[in-house]
Design a protein around this motif. Structure first.
Motif, mmCIF file in Angstrom:
data_model
loop_
_atom_site.group_PDB
_atom_site.id
_atom_site.type_symbol
_atom_site.label_atom_id
_atom_site.label_comp_id
_atom_site.label_asym_id
_atom_site.label_seq_id
_atom_site.Cartn_x
_atom_site.Cartn_y
_atom_site.Cartn_z
ATOM 1 N N UNK A 74 0.829 -1.197 -0.214
ATOM 2 C CA UNK A 74 -0.044 0.023 -0.019
ATOM 3 C C UNK A 74 0.899 1.204 -0.022
ATOM 4 N N UNK A 75 1.815 1.175 0.677
ATOM 5 C CA UNK A 75 3.051 2.669 0.821
ATOM 6 C C UNK A 75 3.528 2.460 -0.577
ATOM 7 N N UNK A 76 3.956 1.430 -1.149
ATOM 8 C CA UNK A 76 4.370 1.509 -2.550
ATOM 9 C C UNK A 76 3.606 1.964 -3.430
ATOM 10 N N UNK A 77 2.315 1.621 -3.399
ATOM 11 C CA UNK A 77 1.295 2.241 -4.243
ATOM 12 C C UNK A 77 0.990 3.749 -4.131
ATOM 13 N N UNK A 83 4.420 10.091 -7.053
ATOM 14 C CA UNK A 83 5.765 10.305 -7.654
ATOM 15 C C UNK A 83 5.900 10.005 -9.096
ATOM 16 N N UNK A 84 5.058 8.902 -9.244
ATOM 17 C CA UNK A 84 4.900 8.328 -10.703
ATOM 18 C C UNK A 84 3.510 8.055 -11.129
ATOM 19 N N UNK A 85 2.957 9.363 -11.287
ATOM 20 C CA UNK A 85 1.120 9.086 -11.711
ATOM 21 C C UNK A 85 1.115 8.426 -12.869
ATOM 22 N N UNK A 86 1.898 8.479 -13.835
ATOM 23 C CA UNK A 86 1.886 7.751 -15.124
ATOM 24 C C UNK A 86 1.876 6.205 -14.865
ATOM 25 N N UNK A 87 2.095 5.669 -13.975
ATOM 26 C CA UNK A 87 2.125 4.087 -13.887
ATOM 27 C C UNK A 87 0.844 3.768 -13.052
ATOM 28 N N UNK A 88 0.454 2.456 -13.641
ATOM 29 C CA UNK A 88 -0.735 1.803 -13.035
ATOM 30 C C UNK A 88 -0.345 0.833 -12.121
ATOM 31 N N UNK A 89 -0.919 0.820 -11.128
ATOM 32 C CA UNK A 89 -0.655 -0.103 -9.991
ATOM 33 C C UNK A 89 -1.779 -1.030 -9.796
ATOM 34 N N UNK A 90 -1.677 -2.224 -9.863
ATOM 35 C CA UNK A 90 -2.497 -3.403 -9.644
ATOM 36 C C UNK A 90 -2.289 -4.055 -8.449
ATOM 37 N N UNK A 91 -2.979 -4.408 -7.385
ATOM 38 C CA UNK A 91 -2.543 -5.106 -6.270
ATOM 39 C C UNK A 91 -3.234 -6.475 -6.183
ATOM 40 N N UNK A 92 -2.978 -7.406 -5.612
ATOM 41 C CA UNK A 92 -3.113 -8.757 -5.969
ATOM 42 C C UNK A 92 -3.020 -9.263 -4.203
ATOM 43 N N UNK A 93 -4.097 -10.156 -3.978
ATOM 44 C CA UNK A 93 -4.260 -10.705 -2.606
ATOM 45 C C UNK A 93 -5.179 -12.139 -2.856
ATOM 46 N N UNK A 94 -4.934 -13.005 -1.769
ATOM 47 C CA UNK A 94 -5.641 -13.902 -1.779
ATOM 48 C C UNK A 94 -6.862 -13.718 -0.709
ATOM 49 N N UNK A 95 -6.737 -12.599 -0.056
ATOM 50 C CA UNK A 95 -8.120 -12.271 0.865
ATOM 51 C C UNK A 95 -8.794 -11.066 0.312
ATOM 52 N N UNK A 96 -10.028 -11.398 -0.120
ATOM 53 C CA UNK A 96 -10.573 -10.395 -0.999
ATOM 54 C C UNK A 96 -10.988 -9.054 -0.070
ATOM 55 N N UNK A 97 -11.158 -9.225 1.186
ATOM 56 C CA UNK A 97 -11.232 -7.906 2.079
ATOM 57 C C UNK A 97 -9.831 -6.890 1.923
ATOM 58 N N UNK A 98 -8.934 -7.475 1.998
ATOM 59 C CA UNK A 98 -7.673 -6.794 1.824
ATOM 60 C C UNK A 98 -7.363 -6.349 0.553
ATOM 61 N N UNK A 99 -7.714 -6.927 -0.468
ATOM 62 C CA UNK A 99 -7.430 -6.471 -1.743
ATOM 63 C C UNK A 99 -8.475 -5.358 -2.116
ATOM 64 N N UNK A 100 -9.660 -5.485 -1.441
ATOM 65 C CA UNK A 100 -10.574 -4.220 -1.607
ATOM 66 C C UNK A 100 -9.986 -2.962 -0.852
ATOM 67 N N UNK A 101 -9.550 -3.159 0.237
ATOM 68 C CA UNK A 101 -9.022 -2.102 0.885
ATOM 69 C C UNK A 101 -7.816 -1.446 0.000
#
Length: 138
Positions: A74-77, A83-101
């Motif tokens: 999350x801090x990386x994101x 600092x690099x708004x042109x980049x897209x960040x996609x986070x992945x998780x096995x826990x749906x609630x964590x991914x949603x947060x």
């Protein structure tokens, strides 16, 4: 960290941040097989070292929410967004609630579930490229 010389005219370059070497290599190999340039990082620390390197041409970051390092995923994101708004960040998780947060924190829209569905990653990257192509044409 492996770093091929990407040709961004062909396909976006993807930075995969995942401490699970088997998962990271599997998705990286699949993406390379599909023609994408891929940079691999085992931690958020390795990812932060790759981000300032313009020759890597990173367009998309796929990061495991549980990635280790001095910074959380999350801090990386948040750093990328600031600092690099042109980049897209996609986070992945096995826990749906964590991914949603995480999705709310990185404002990247729907995130990916682990284990990764390779086609979901490909579909996302294609959607990103189409969006960018439309924006450039306008």
């Amino acid at each position: 960290m492996s770093a091929p010389t990407p040709d961004r005219r062909i396909a976006p370059s993807i930075l995969i941040v995942d401490g699970d070497v088997i998962t990271r290599h599997a998705i990286a190999d699949y993406l390379r097989h599909c023609g994408y340039a891929v940079v691999e990082a085992a931690s958020t620390d390795e990812a932060m070292k790759a981000l300032p390197e313009p020759s890597l041409g990173i367009d998309v970051i796929l990061c495991d929410v549980a990635a280790v390092g001095e910074q959380s995923a999350q801090e990386l994101s948040s750093w990328v967004r600031a600092n690099r708004p042109e980049l897209e960040v996609r986070l992945a998780s096995t826990v749906e609630a964590v991914a949603d947060t995480a999705a709310e924190l990185c404002e990247s829209g729907p995130n990916l579930a682990r284990p990764y569905e390779p086609q979901a990653v490909i579909d996302y990257v294609k959607q990103l490229r189409a969006t960018r192509d439309r924006a450039t044409a306008a």
